[in-house]
Design a protein around this motif. Structure first.
Motif, PDB file in Angstrom:
ATOM      1  N   ALA A 257      67.078  26.899  59.832  1.00  0.00           N
ATOM      2  CA  ALA A 257      68.411  26.920  60.048  1.00  0.00           C
ATOM      3  C   ALA A 257      68.979  25.761  59.199  1.00  0.00           C
ATOM      4  O   ALA A 257      70.291  26.043  58.899  1.00  0.00           O
ATOM      5  N   ALA A 258      68.438  24.956  58.652  1.00  0.00           N
ATOM      6  CA  ALA A 258      68.985  23.873  57.484  1.00  0.00           C
ATOM      7  C   ALA A 258      68.815  24.334  56.290  1.00  0.00           C
ATOM      8  O   ALA A 258      69.455  23.753  55.446  1.00  0.00           O
ATOM      9  N   LEU A 259      68.036  25.379  56.153  1.00  0.00           N
ATOM     10  CA  LEU A 259      67.784  25.850  54.703  1.00  0.00           C
ATOM     11  C   LEU A 259      69.148  26.109  53.799  1.00  0.00           C
ATOM     12  O   LEU A 259      69.172  25.508  52.588  1.00  0.00           O
ATOM     13  N   GLN A 260      70.245  26.687  54.330  1.00  0.00           N
ATOM     14  CA  GLN A 260      71.201  27.081  53.623  1.00  0.00           C
ATOM     15  C   GLN A 260      71.992  25.740  53.128  1.00  0.00           C
ATOM     16  O   GLN A 260      72.617  25.726  52.136  1.00  0.00           O
ATOM     17  N   SER A 261      72.117  24.784  54.052  1.00  0.00           N
ATOM     18  CA  SER A 261      72.757  23.448  53.817  1.00  0.00           C
ATOM     19  C   SER A 261      72.186  22.942  52.725  1.00  0.00           C
ATOM     20  O   SER A 261      72.973  22.281  51.680  1.00  0.00           O
ATOM     21  N   HIS A 262      70.754  22.860  52.617  1.00  0.00           N
ATOM     22  CA  HIS A 262      70.217  22.108  51.445  1.00  0.00           C
ATOM     23  C   HIS A 262      70.270  23.049  50.136  1.00  0.00           C
ATOM     24  O   HIS A 262      70.160  22.651  48.978  1.00  0.00           O
ATOM     25  N   PHE A 263      70.528  24.285  50.313  1.00  0.00           N
ATOM     26  CA  PHE A 263      70.683  24.979  49.184  1.00  0.00           C
ATOM     27  C   PHE A 263      71.881  24.957  48.351  1.00  0.00           C
ATOM     28  O   PHE A 263      72.097  24.872  47.241  1.00  0.00           O
ATOM     29  N   PHE A 264      72.891  25.011  49.316  1.00  0.00           N
ATOM     30  CA  PHE A 264      74.287  25.115  48.838  1.00  0.00           C
ATOM     31  C   PHE A 264      74.856  23.896  48.794  1.00  0.00           C
ATOM     32  O   PHE A 264      75.987  23.438  48.152  1.00  0.00           O
ATOM     33  N   GLY A 265      74.410  23.037  49.556  1.00  0.00           N
ATOM     34  CA  GLY A 265      75.147  21.488  49.871  1.00  0.00           C
ATOM     35  C   GLY A 265      75.640  21.666  51.206  1.00  0.00           C
ATOM     36  O   GLY A 265      75.848  20.548  51.851  1.00  0.00           O
ATOM     37  N   HIS A 266      75.969  22.699  51.920  1.00  0.00           N
ATOM     38  CA  HIS A 266      76.509  22.905  53.185  1.00  0.00           C
ATOM     39  C   HIS A 266      76.612  24.430  53.422  1.00  0.00           C
ATOM     40  O   HIS A 266      76.220  25.394  52.722  1.00  0.00           O
ATOM     41  N   ARG A 267      76.856  24.671  54.660  1.00  0.00           N
ATOM     42  CA  ARG A 267      76.942  26.231  55.203  1.00  0.00           C
ATOM     43  C   ARG A 267      77.917  26.883  54.610  1.00  0.00           C
ATOM     44  O   ARG A 267      79.118  26.472  54.860  1.00  0.00           O
ATOM     45  N   LEU A 268      77.647  28.162  53.642  1.00  0.00           N
ATOM     46  CA  LEU A 268      78.544  29.010  53.107  1.00  0.00           C
ATOM     47  C   LEU A 268      78.751  30.204  53.990  1.00  0.00           C
ATOM     48  O   LEU A 268      79.820  30.846  53.742  1.00  0.00           O
ATOM     49  N   MET A 269      77.648  30.781  54.616  1.00  0.00           N
ATOM     50  CA  MET A 269      77.752  31.991  55.648  1.00  0.00           C
ATOM     51  C   MET A 269      76.791  31.548  56.700  1.00  0.00           C
ATOM     52  O   MET A 269      76.368  30.742  56.942  1.00  0.00           O
ATOM     53  N   SER A 272      71.899  33.786  59.500  1.00  0.00           N
ATOM     54  CA  SER A 272      71.312  34.936  59.618  1.00  0.00           C
ATOM     55  C   SER A 272      71.431  35.685  58.320  1.00  0.00           C
ATOM     56  O   SER A 272      70.546  36.234  57.782  1.00  0.00           O
ATOM     57  N   VAL A 273      72.725  35.806  57.814  1.00  0.00           N
ATOM     58  CA  VAL A 273      73.124  36.605  56.610  1.00  0.00           C
ATOM     59  C   VAL A 273      72.266  35.787  55.384  1.00  0.00           C
ATOM     60  O   VAL A 273      71.749  36.500  54.461  1.00  0.00           O
ATOM     61  N   PHE A 274      72.368  34.595  55.331  1.00  0.00           N
ATOM     62  CA  PHE A 274      71.791  33.892  54.019  1.00  0.00           C
ATOM     63  C   PHE A 274      70.192  34.247  54.184  1.00  0.00           C
ATOM     64  O   PHE A 274      69.726  34.442  53.028  1.00  0.00           O
ATOM     65  N   LEU A 275      69.445  34.095  55.009  1.00  0.00           N
ATOM     66  CA  LEU A 275      68.066  34.267  55.268  1.00  0.00           C
ATOM     67  C   LEU A 275      67.621  35.763  55.353  1.00  0.00           C
ATOM     68  O   LEU A 275      66.899  36.228  54.391  1.00  0.00           O
ATOM     69  N   ALA A 276      68.664  36.702  55.439  1.00  0.00           N
ATOM     70  CA  ALA A 276      68.502  38.125  54.993  1.00  0.00           C
ATOM     71  C   ALA A 276      68.594  38.369  53.588  1.00  0.00           C
ATOM     72  O   ALA A 276      68.040  39.090  52.995  1.00  0.00           O
ATOM     73  N   LEU A 277      69.484  37.685  53.062  1.00  0.00           N
ATOM     74  CA  LEU A 277      69.692  37.788  51.505  1.00  0.00           C
ATOM     75  C   LEU A 277      68.525  37.388  50.822  1.00  0.00           C
ATOM     76  O   LEU A 277      68.314  37.826  49.798  1.00  0.00           O
ATOM     77  N   ALA A 337      61.484  24.909  47.988  1.00  0.00           N
ATOM     78  CA  ALA A 337      61.966  26.171  48.561  1.00  0.00           C
ATOM     79  C   ALA A 337      63.219  26.546  47.833  1.00  0.00           C
ATOM     80  O   ALA A 337      63.554  27.716  47.361  1.00  0.00           O
ATOM     81  N   LYS A 338      63.998  25.604  47.435  1.00  0.00           N
ATOM     82  CA  LYS A 338      65.254  25.906  46.713  1.00  0.00           C
ATOM     83  C   LYS A 338      64.929  26.295  45.266  1.00  0.00           C
ATOM     84  O   LYS A 338      65.429  27.198  44.557  1.00  0.00           O
ATOM     85  N   ILE A 339      63.886  25.515  44.730  1.00  0.00           N
ATOM     86  CA  ILE A 339      63.361  26.094  43.405  1.00  0.00           C
ATOM     87  C   ILE A 339      62.950  27.421  43.155  1.00  0.00           C
ATOM     88  O   ILE A 339      63.179  28.232  42.287  1.00  0.00           O
ATOM     89  N   PHE A 340      61.943  27.656  44.144  1.00  0.00           N
ATOM     90  CA  PHE A 340      61.334  28.940  44.423  1.00  0.00           C
ATOM     91  C   PHE A 340      62.630  30.040  44.613  1.00  0.00           C
ATOM     92  O   PHE A 340      62.578  31.175  43.836  1.00  0.00           O
ATOM     93  N   ILE A 341      63.662  29.941  45.525  1.00  0.00           N
ATOM     94  CA  ILE A 341      64.593  30.947  45.689  1.00  0.00           C
ATOM     95  C   ILE A 341      65.335  31.027  44.267  1.00  0.00           C
ATOM     96  O   ILE A 341      65.786  32.305  44.027  1.00  0.00           O
ATOM     97  N   TRP A 342      65.701  29.994  43.375  1.00  0.00           N
ATOM     98  CA  TRP A 342      66.492  30.142  42.317  1.00  0.00           C
ATOM     99  C   TRP A 342      65.657  31.060  41.371  1.00  0.00           C
ATOM    100  O   TRP A 342      66.318  31.676  40.477  1.00  0.00           O
ATOM    101  N   TRP A 343      64.218  30.810  41.249  1.00  0.00           N
ATOM    102  CA  TRP A 343      63.314  31.525  40.386  1.00  0.00           C
ATOM    103  C   TRP A 343      63.306  32.910  40.625  1.00  0.00           C
ATOM    104  O   TRP A 343      63.324  33.874  39.918  1.00  0.00           O
ATOM    105  N   CYS A 344      63.495  33.465  42.053  1.00  0.00           N
ATOM    106  CA  CYS A 344      63.572  34.664  42.277  1.00  0.00           C
ATOM    107  C   CYS A 344      64.847  35.364  42.056  1.00  0.00           C
ATOM    108  O   CYS A 344      65.019  36.454  41.691  1.00  0.00           O
ATOM    109  N   VAL A 345      65.881  34.517  42.152  1.00  0.00           N
ATOM    110  CA  VAL A 345      67.211  35.050  41.505  1.00  0.00           C
ATOM    111  C   VAL A 345      67.033  35.422  40.228  1.00  0.00           C
ATOM    112  O   VAL A 345      67.500  36.451  39.831  1.00  0.00           O
TER     113      VAL A 345
END
Length: 424
Positions: A257-269, A272-277, A337-345
């Motif tokens: 639940a906290a991943l998006q806040s750490h990924f973007f700096g705060h909740r953007l969406m 459930s939508v963020f984890l699905a993406l 986790a943040k680094i890995f997701i950006w590598w996947c992007v």
């Protein structure tokens, strides 16, 4: 024959130059993210209260003294080396060591093949992800960078590529493996990668045991030995973070639940939508990224490594007193986790644009930059407070007992040096 020997020597020098360029770029990024750690070095948390304090007045190195339930060989080694100098230089030695070790760990990533297009794609997330900066510029948190070297060790095993220097790679693997619990996650990733190659990639075309006999397998063997030692220390340690199964599940849910806040700096969406993406991007990379060169298997291993660490952090995340949902706390647990997701992007961009590496890198940089700007997060760590270390260092060098304030609003009480005893 002389021409061939000269060409091989030139290629060897070129490879060294490429590594040095990657190291310099990595050091530059780390220095920009925590410039005060180099200009005005200060102790941070366990830098002083644990590593410096434990080594003070001990001539012998205290390399295998556990802390937080596991071994931390690299900080202990730096503390031992720094003890040979005046205490005045200790914060600088700690900070510069953290920079060099972190840069070397990131630079080692250039050995990996993920179908991204080059080292710049691997380095960009380190430079531009929003963070509170707690992993930058401190020896205490250097393990969050050495974990990436352990990923490289697993990558070598998956690709079947031996290191350029077996003894240097072996020594680096020992130091990384005995610094923090990440060798446990890396060992799990290597095991999954071996099964992936055997069952999925090679389809039984060759013996699965041949990979275990390759020179690259020695690094994984060292990691597994380090894992056994770290697990033994954890089992017999005094780490007080045990949680019931229900609490652990709650902690894992908090982490996701906290991943998006750490990924973007705060909740953007919605979460459930963020984890699905994220799931779609990662799955697409695992399905369509080229299998040649071990790209797909390496990506799968990194995913296992990140998930293992992420799930393990759930043991701590169940504590309601810790504000995991905000980037101001616990961001180090989301770093990989943040680094890995950006590598996947970046890998997804490579799937979309087969050509034009420069366009892909520019797009990735723009996405990273937009994330930081939208989050209104600083790219630099907040400067530490000046605690007048020099004043206390003189007292420490004189062998006096002293209580020293350190960042972040901690203090350490150091005993007086005992006079030498002489037997009659």
């Amino acid at each position: 024959m002389e021409f061939i020997a000269g060409a091989e020597d030139w290629l060897a020098r070129r490879n060294w130059a490429a590594w040095f360029l990657a190291f310099t770029a990595s050091a530059f990024v780390l220095a920009l993210r925590a410039p005060d750690s180099l200009v005005h070095p200060q102790f941070w948390a366990e830098d002083g209260s644990v590593f410096f304090a434990d080594q003070l007045h001990h001539g012998a190195p205290r390399l295998f003294l556990p802390y937080a339930g596991y071994l931390l060989l690299i900080p202990r080694t730096v503390a031992w080396i720094a003890s040979a100098f005046s205490a005045f230089y200790a914060p600088a030695i700690y900070s510069y060591s953290a920079l060099l070790i972190g840069a070397a760990s990131i630079a080692s990533l250039r050995e990996m093949r993920l179908g991204l297009g080059g080292f710049a794609f691997l380095l960009a997330p380190f430079a531009l992800t929003p963070t509170n900066g707690e992993v930058f510029g401190t020896l205490t948190n250097v393990q969050w960078f050495t974990q990436f070297y352990e990923i490289v060790v697993v990558s070598r095993f998956i690709d079947g590529r031996p290191p350029a220097s077996t003894w240097r790679a072996g020594a680096a693997t020992i130091f990384a493996g005995l610094t923090g619990p990440f060798c446990v996650f890396a060992s799990a990733a290597a095991a999954i990668g071996w099964l992936w190659i055997w069952r999925v990639e090679q389809r039984g075309a060759s013996s699965p045991w041949s990979r275990l006999r390759s020179p690259a397998a020695y690094g994984v063997g060292i990691l597994m030995l380090c894992s056994f030692l770290q697990l033994w220390v954890m089992r017999n340690g005094a780490e007080d973070t045990h949680a019931t199964f229900a609490q652990w599940i709650g902690g894992v849910d908090t982490m996701f639940a906290a991943l998006q806040s750490h990924f973007f700096g705060h909740r953007l969406m919605p979460d459930s939508v963020f984890l699905a993406l994220v799931t779609i991007v990662v799955a697409a990379c695992l399905i369509w990224i080229p299998s040649a060169g071990g790209d797909r298997a390496t990506l799968a291993c990194i995913l296992v490594f990140v998930l293992a660490g992420f799930l393990a952090a759930g043991i701590k995340a169940h504590n309601p007193a810790l504000i995991w949902t905000e980037i101001v706390f616990g961001d180090r647990y989301f770093f990989a986790a943040k680094i890995f997701i950006w590598w996947c992007v970046a890998a997804a961009l490579a799937l979309i644009w087969r050509r034009g590496s420069g366009i892909r890198l520019a797009t990735l940089t723009l996405l990273l930059g937009a994330s930081v700007v939208y989050a209104n997060a600083s790219l630099q760590r907040m400067p530490m407070q000046n605690k007048n270390w020099g004043q206390f260092a003189r007292q420490i060098d004189n062998g006096e007992a002293v209580t020293v304030p350190i960042n972040p609003n901690w203090q350490m009480s150091l005993p007086a040096r005992k006079p030498p005893s002489f037997e009659q």
